[in-house]
Motif scaffolding. Sequence first.
Motif: not given
Length: 91
Positions: A1-17, A69-76
């Motif tokens: 299994m290879h590690p990857c980076v997870a990025v969490v950000q605010k959805n800039e185009q929400p379906e409901d304002e 303004g984004r959260a990052f973590a290494v995931v696998e």
Amino acid sequence: MHPCVAVVQKNEQPEDEETYSQELVILEGKELHIVKYTPDSIAFDFVQLTTVARSIGWRVITEWEVLDGRAFAVVERASSDPGEPAQPEGV
């Protein structure tokens, strides 16, 4: 299994304002995994981020960090071996 980076950000185009949402994005090779969800609060909740990552089959292997303004973590990829004991994740 290879590690990857997870990025969490605010959805800039929400379906409901009226709904604040975030999206967790993981690039695995050439495959992009995206999950949109409504957070418990506007601030990043690292326990919730870990839960969201686990819900789509990923294990967080580092602590979450926030930058620009984004959260990052290494995931696998979580092991699918039923004989392997579940291990608690650091948050």
